[in-house]
Design an enzyme around this catalytic site. Structure first.
Site, PDB file in Angstrom:
ATOM      1  N   TYR A  53      24.084  11.297 -25.185  1.00 40.02           N
ATOM      2  CA  TYR A  53      24.771  12.429 -25.790  1.00 40.02           C
ATOM      3  C   TYR A  53      24.761  12.253 -27.310  1.00 40.02           C
ATOM      4  CZ  TYR A  53      26.622  13.723 -21.160  1.00 40.02           C
ATOM      5  OH  TYR A  53      26.765  14.096 -19.840  1.00 40.02           O
ATOM      6  N   LEU A 214      30.313  31.560 -16.587  1.00 41.66           N
ATOM      7  CA  LEU A 214      31.401  32.063 -15.749  1.00 41.66           C
ATOM      8  C   LEU A 214      32.657  32.441 -16.539  1.00 41.66           C
ATOM      9  CD1 LEU A 214      30.948  29.652 -12.731  1.00 41.66           C
ATOM     10  CD2 LEU A 214      30.914  32.144 -12.601  1.00 41.66           C
TER      11      LEU A 214
END
Length: 327
Positions: A53, A214
């Site tokens: 990351y 979403l």
């Protein structure tokens, strides 16, 4: 925030985890500090990161927050992952040598002697599975990791790994598997989730908001300040912007209206309470977004709404997945 056991282990984790995939690149120190403070104030404990990351920047940033005294090390359940490599000819390296060296490098970046959970980031077909798993045993035996798991393993790969670890005294049982899981991505229900449930392995659900789709923010286009517009993450979001996914997002929005809630809360609640899920890992661009996600703690979906969302998002089931009586 409610805590849950991670698989059949004694490790307890907050049922919402804080993801750090953008820390050190899109998320700077001040914003990360604010997110961590909001998360801790809500009762969260699980912080998920990985050595890749931001090329290690996320781990460095988390270490800085620990050094600054924002939180005591003992208050966090730090989970990191190793095994991804930046080579065109080999995306994953599960060899014992690479994994243990990568863990040592993560511990150095994190400024800690141990991680609470160490996971192999993906299956490496070029390395014998037993060699990869031996690295996990050594990590626990040496005190560098308290618990271990895997990520992005298929059903048969997870079943093989879990069975191997149970096969002889001294091997450390897998505590977790980390997989993408949302109303837009239910593929793990075919084999991975049943394998995890059978083996007593807890599921850490990543991208529980369908990579942000979403939340409903992409219903009328791609906002300029969204991940979908980011040069780094646009390809991450794009696969979930098709017509089938739009129908699911619309259904989530309808459910949210009926509950006087938000699409984010409805979608996150659905994942959080699925069988086998120990925690849903949420990444946020801002502390305000994270605060909205954490508000889901007060929401439990009514059975009829959960059933309706199950139906509209149901993955296609074909032989040999469907019931024999359906053939």
């Amino acid at each position: 925030m409610e805590k849950r056991q991670l698989g059949r282990t004694g490790l307890r984790v907050s049922r919402l985890g804080l993801g750090t995939m953008t820390w050190g690149r899109d998320t700077e120190v001040a914003e990360a500090a604010e997110q961590l403070k909001v998360f801790l104030d809500a009762g969260g404990s699980l912080v998920d990161t990985a050595d890749v990351y931001s090329d290690g920047g996320a781990e460095y940033l988390l270490a800085r927050l620990l050094d600054d005294g924002l939180v005591a090390r003992a208050e966090l359940v730090i989970a990191t992952k190793s095994g991804s490599v930046p080579f065109a000819e080999r995306r994953f390296d599960g060899s014992r040598g690479h994994l243990l060296a990568a863990l040592d490098a993560s511990l150095h970046r994190l400024g800690t002697d141990y991680v609470d959970l160490w996971q192999v980031h993906a299956f490496d077909p070029a390395t014998p599975t037993e060699e990869t798993l031996h690295a996990l045993d050594l990590a626990v035996a040496s005190g560098r990791a308290r618990y271990v798991g895997v990520a992005n393993f298929s059903g048969w790969q997870l079943a093989k790994a879990a069975t191997w670890q149970h096969g002889a005294p001294g091997r450390v049982p897998l505590a977790s598997t980390q997989m993408e899981y949302s109303l837009l991505q239910r593929g793990i229900e075919r084999e991975v989730l049943p394998a995890a449930l059978d083996a007593g392995v807890g599921l850490l659900a990543s991208s529980p908001l369908g990579r942000g789709v979403l939340t409903g923010k992409y219903r009328h286009g791609v906002p300029q300040d969204s991940r979908g517009a980011s040069p780094y993450l646009s390809g991450f979001v794009q696969p979930y912007l098709g017509e089938r996914f739009r129908r699911i997002v619309d259904a989530v929005a309808t459910a949210a209206d009926g509950l006087a809630s938000s699409p984010l809360a409805v979608a996150l609640s659905w994942v959080r309470d699925r069988p086998g899920v120990a925690a849903a890992v949420v990444g946020a661009r801002t502390a305000a977004q994270l605060t909205s996600a954490l508000s889901v703690e007060a929401l439990t979906l009514p059975d009829e709404i959960r059933s309706a969302l199950d139906d509209i998002s149901a993955p296609v089931r074909r032989y040999p997945d469907q019931d024999w009586n359906e053939l």
